[in-house]
Design a protein around this motif. Structure first.
Motif, PDB file in Angstrom:
ATOM      1  N   GLY A   1       0.384  -0.824   0.150  1.00  0.00           N
ATOM      2  CA  GLY A   1      -0.182  -0.362  -0.355  1.00  0.00           C
ATOM      3  C   GLY A   1       1.039   1.263  -0.107  1.00  0.00           C
ATOM      4  N   VAL A   2       0.581   2.096   0.065  1.00  0.00           N
ATOM      5  CA  VAL A   2       0.923   3.365  -0.221  1.00  0.00           C
ATOM      6  C   VAL A   2       0.352   4.273   1.030  1.00  0.00           C
ATOM      7  CG1 VAL A   2       1.093   5.818  -1.109  1.00  0.00           C
ATOM      8  CG2 VAL A   2       0.755   3.831  -2.932  1.00  0.00           C
ATOM      9  N   THR A   3       1.431   4.887   2.115  1.00  0.00           N
ATOM     10  CA  THR A   3       0.540   5.546   3.179  1.00  0.00           C
ATOM     11  C   THR A   3       1.821   6.706   2.960  1.00  0.00           C
ATOM     12  OG1 THR A   3       2.704   4.426   4.485  1.00  0.00           O
ATOM     13  CG2 THR A   3       0.364   3.337   4.373  1.00  0.00           C
ATOM     14  N   PRO A   4       1.616   7.940   4.103  1.00  0.00           N
ATOM     15  CA  PRO A   4       2.527   8.718   3.949  1.00  0.00           C
ATOM     16  C   PRO A   4       4.074   7.835   5.032  1.00  0.00           C
ATOM     17  CG  PRO A   4       0.500   9.428   4.937  1.00  0.00           C
ATOM     18  CD  PRO A   4       0.800   8.660   4.567  1.00  0.00           C
ATOM     19  N   ASP A   5       4.253   7.338   5.863  1.00  0.00           N
ATOM     20  CA  ASP A   5       5.074   6.482   6.153  1.00  0.00           C
ATOM     21  C   ASP A   5       6.125   6.135   5.165  1.00  0.00           C
ATOM     22  OD1 ASP A   5       4.400   7.667   8.754  1.00  0.00           O
ATOM     23  OD2 ASP A   5       3.352   5.519   9.635  1.00  0.00           O
ATOM     24  N   THR A   6       5.107   5.175   3.989  1.00  0.00           N
ATOM     25  CA  THR A   6       6.187   4.457   3.025  1.00  0.00           C
ATOM     26  C   THR A   6       6.955   5.297   1.927  1.00  0.00           C
ATOM     27  OG1 THR A   6       4.162   3.547   2.075  1.00  0.00           O
ATOM     28  CG2 THR A   6       4.926   2.008   3.724  1.00  0.00           C
ATOM     29  N   PHE A   7       6.170   6.552   1.360  1.00  0.00           N
ATOM     30  CA  PHE A   7       5.949   7.363   0.598  1.00  0.00           C
ATOM     31  C   PHE A   7       6.249   8.739   1.082  1.00  0.00           C
ATOM     32  CE2 PHE A   7       4.985   3.294  -1.716  1.00  0.00           C
ATOM     33  CZ  PHE A   7       5.545   2.981  -2.697  1.00  0.00           C
ATOM     34  N   PRO A   8       7.627   9.242   1.322  1.00  0.00           N
ATOM     35  CA  PRO A   8       7.287  10.218   2.537  1.00  0.00           C
ATOM     36  C   PRO A   8       6.510  11.719   1.137  1.00  0.00           C
ATOM     37  CG  PRO A   8       9.274   9.578   2.705  1.00  0.00           C
ATOM     38  CD  PRO A   8       8.542   8.265   1.950  1.00  0.00           C
ATOM     39  N   GLY A   9       5.584  12.406   1.783  1.00  0.00           N
ATOM     40  CA  GLY A   9       5.391  13.069   1.445  1.00  0.00           C
ATOM     41  C   GLY A   9       3.963  12.629   0.610  1.00  0.00           C
ATOM     42  N   ALA A  10       2.987  11.638   0.742  1.00  0.00           N
ATOM     43  CA  ALA A  10       2.187  10.947  -0.377  1.00  0.00           C
ATOM     44  C   ALA A  10       0.815  11.770   0.430  1.00  0.00           C
ATOM     45  CB  ALA A  10       2.226   9.247  -0.038  1.00  0.00           C
ATOM     46  N   PRO A  11       0.250  12.599   0.294  1.00  0.00           N
ATOM     47  CA  PRO A  11      -1.127  13.033   0.360  1.00  0.00           C
ATOM     48  C   PRO A  11      -2.152  11.968   0.609  1.00  0.00           C
ATOM     49  CG  PRO A  11      -0.917  13.335  -1.647  1.00  0.00           C
ATOM     50  CD  PRO A  11      -0.297  12.100  -1.969  1.00  0.00           C
ATOM     51  N   LEU A  12      -1.887  10.753   0.761  1.00  0.00           N
ATOM     52  CA  LEU A  12      -3.538   9.642   0.872  1.00  0.00           C
ATOM     53  C   LEU A  12      -2.754   8.728   1.200  1.00  0.00           C
ATOM     54  CD1 LEU A  12      -3.373   7.885  -1.835  1.00  0.00           C
ATOM     55  CD2 LEU A  12      -4.455   9.909  -3.162  1.00  0.00           C
ATOM     56  N   THR A  13      -3.671   7.577   1.768  1.00  0.00           N
ATOM     57  CA  THR A  13      -3.061   6.116   1.888  1.00  0.00           C
ATOM     58  C   THR A  13      -3.854   5.168   1.448  1.00  0.00           C
ATOM     59  OG1 THR A  13      -2.667   6.587   4.625  1.00  0.00           O
ATOM     60  CG2 THR A  13      -3.144   4.381   3.787  1.00  0.00           C
ATOM     61  N   ALA A  14      -3.572   4.235   0.258  1.00  0.00           N
ATOM     62  CA  ALA A  14      -4.571   3.267  -0.085  1.00  0.00           C
ATOM     63  C   ALA A  14      -4.239   2.037   0.192  1.00  0.00           C
ATOM     64  CB  ALA A  14      -3.728   4.281  -1.813  1.00  0.00           C
ATOM     65  N   GLY A  15      -4.377   1.262   0.705  1.00  0.00           N
ATOM     66  CA  GLY A  15      -4.492  -0.655   0.443  1.00  0.00           C
ATOM     67  C   GLY A  15      -5.102  -1.584   0.668  1.00  0.00           C
ATOM     68  N   GLU A  16      -5.052  -2.291   0.482  1.00  0.00           N
ATOM     69  CA  GLU A  16      -5.864  -3.475   0.356  1.00  0.00           C
ATOM     70  C   GLU A  16      -6.769  -4.080   1.647  1.00  0.00           C
ATOM     71  OE1 GLU A  16      -7.109  -7.753  -1.494  1.00  0.00           O
ATOM     72  OE2 GLU A  16      -5.280  -6.817  -1.863  1.00  0.00           O
ATOM     73  N   VAL A  17      -8.099  -4.202   2.134  1.00  0.00           N
ATOM     74  CA  VAL A  17      -8.125  -4.820   3.503  1.00  0.00           C
ATOM     75  C   VAL A  17      -8.851  -6.051   3.394  1.00  0.00           C
ATOM     76  CG1 VAL A  17      -9.537  -3.945   5.393  1.00  0.00           C
ATOM     77  CG2 VAL A  17      -8.477  -2.154   4.666  1.00  0.00           C
ATOM     78  N   VAL A  18      -8.981  -7.114   4.305  1.00  0.00           N
ATOM     79  CA  VAL A  18      -9.459  -8.430   3.842  1.00  0.00           C
ATOM     80  C   VAL A  18     -10.667  -8.499   5.143  1.00  0.00           C
ATOM     81  CG1 VAL A  18      -8.860 -10.768   3.133  1.00  0.00           C
ATOM     82  CG2 VAL A  18      -7.378  -8.629   1.972  1.00  0.00           C
ATOM     83  N   ILE A  19     -11.172  -8.393   4.981  1.00  0.00           N
ATOM     84  CA  ILE A  19     -12.453  -8.973   6.078  1.00  0.00           C
ATOM     85  C   ILE A  19     -13.140 -10.376   5.913  1.00  0.00           C
ATOM     86  CG2 ILE A  19     -14.795  -8.176   7.893  1.00  0.00           C
ATOM     87  CD1 ILE A  19     -13.790  -5.724   6.474  1.00  0.00           C
ATOM     88  N   ASN A  20     -12.616 -10.981   7.212  1.00  0.00           N
ATOM     89  CA  ASN A  20     -13.139 -12.770   6.655  1.00  0.00           C
ATOM     90  C   ASN A  20     -14.314 -12.669   6.865  1.00  0.00           C
ATOM     91  OD1 ASN A  20     -10.832 -14.176   5.844  1.00  0.00           O
ATOM     92  ND2 ASN A  20      -9.268 -13.966   8.055  1.00  0.00           N
ATOM     93  N   PRO A  21     -15.004 -13.921   6.363  1.00  0.00           N
ATOM     94  CA  PRO A  21     -16.498 -14.079   7.090  1.00  0.00           C
ATOM     95  C   PRO A  21     -16.585 -14.157   8.517  1.00  0.00           C
ATOM     96  CG  PRO A  21     -16.091 -15.538   4.839  1.00  0.00           C
ATOM     97  CD  PRO A  21     -14.199 -15.015   5.588  1.00  0.00           C
ATOM     98  N   THR A  22     -18.181 -13.536   8.820  1.00  0.00           N
ATOM     99  CA  THR A  22     -18.137 -13.021   9.890  1.00  0.00           C
ATOM    100  C   THR A  22     -17.195 -12.724  10.731  1.00  0.00           C
ATOM    101  OG1 THR A  22     -17.462 -15.101  11.344  1.00  0.00           O
ATOM    102  CG2 THR A  22     -19.706 -15.678   9.974  1.00  0.00           C
ATOM    103  N   LYS A  23     -16.378 -11.423   9.633  1.00  0.00           N
ATOM    104  CA  LYS A  23     -16.307 -10.833  11.829  1.00  0.00           C
ATOM    105  C   LYS A  23     -16.181  -8.871  10.452  1.00  0.00           C
ATOM    106  CE  LYS A  23     -13.954 -13.361  13.103  1.00  0.00           C
ATOM    107  NZ  LYS A  23     -14.239 -13.940  14.469  1.00  0.00           N
ATOM    108  N   GLY A  24     -15.676  -8.237  10.971  1.00  0.00           N
ATOM    109  CA  GLY A  24     -16.128  -6.694  10.524  1.00  0.00           C
ATOM    110  C   GLY A  24     -15.473  -5.900  11.325  1.00  0.00           C
ATOM    111  N   HIS A  25     -15.408  -4.483  10.665  1.00  0.00           N
ATOM    112  CA  HIS A  25     -15.226  -3.295  11.561  1.00  0.00           C
ATOM    113  C   HIS A  25     -16.680  -2.161  12.180  1.00  0.00           C
ATOM    114  CE1 HIS A  25     -10.971  -3.469   9.756  1.00  0.00           C
ATOM    115  NE2 HIS A  25     -11.252  -3.239   8.547  1.00  0.00           N
ATOM    116  N   ALA A  26     -16.693  -2.986  13.915  1.00  0.00           N
ATOM    117  CA  ALA A  26     -17.156  -2.429  14.114  1.00  0.00           C
ATOM    118  C   ALA A  26     -17.456  -0.833  13.688  1.00  0.00           C
ATOM    119  CB  ALA A  26     -17.333  -2.287  16.122  1.00  0.00           C
ATOM    120  N   ILE A  27     -18.106  -0.021  14.100  1.00  0.00           N
ATOM    121  CA  ILE A  27     -18.646   1.712  14.163  1.00  0.00           C
ATOM    122  C   ILE A  27     -17.812   1.997  14.053  1.00  0.00           C
ATOM    123  CG2 ILE A  27     -20.264   3.719  14.763  1.00  0.00           C
ATOM    124  CD1 ILE A  27     -22.727   1.729  14.586  1.00  0.00           C
ATOM    125  N   HIS A  28     -17.427   3.056  13.955  1.00  0.00           N
ATOM    126  CA  HIS A  28     -16.051   3.775  14.405  1.00  0.00           C
ATOM    127  C   HIS A  28     -16.057   4.924  13.298  1.00  0.00           C
ATOM    128  CE1 HIS A  28     -14.477   1.566  10.480  1.00  0.00           C
ATOM    129  NE2 HIS A  28     -13.708   2.417  11.226  1.00  0.00           N
TER     130      HIS A  28
END
Length: 115
Positions: free
Chosen positions: A1-28
């Motif tokens: 992925g691209v993050t400001p940490d891995t590519f200094p000066g990058a104005p965004l973060t882009a990467g793949e997120v994988v969520i397994n069956p029956t899992k997820g991200h609670a409200i945040h």
């Protein structure tokens, strides 16, 4: 992925997120970043603000304004693969605090086995 940490000066973060069956991200929220999710593969339910749950599947794009509560859950039988983009970058740091967070090196696919 691209993050400001891995590519200094990058104005965004882009990467793949994988969520397994029956899992997820609670409200945040990401108070300092807008987020765009593109569902590459799989299906689930999403919330954005007071939208209530709505179904998402491969090909769907979701826009989440900064500071808006949201959640994503995999309701399908296979992994959900999502391209997540944060602008400005940095909100990915919150994902690293999740108890099931695992960084997978570029070029490797995450493995999921049924218990």
């Amino acid at each position: 992925g691209v993050t400001p940490d891995t590519f200094p000066g990058a104005p965004l973060t882009a990467g793949e997120v994988v969520i397994n069956p029956t899992k997820g991200h609670a409200i945040h929220t990401h108070p300092d970043s807008d987020e765009v999710l593109y569902i590459i593969e799989g299906s689930g339910v999403q919330t954005v603000g007071d939208s209530g749950e709505f179904e998402v599947s491969a090909g769907d794009t979701i826009y989440i304004p900064r500071g808006t509560e949201h959640s994503t859950f995999n309701t399908g039988w296979r992994q959900m693969r999502i391209l997540a983009i944060y602008t400005p970058g940095g909100s990915e740091q919150g994902l690293r605090e999740a108890p099931d967070y695992v960084a997978v090196p570029a070029g490797q696919a995450p493995v999921w086995e049924r218990a």
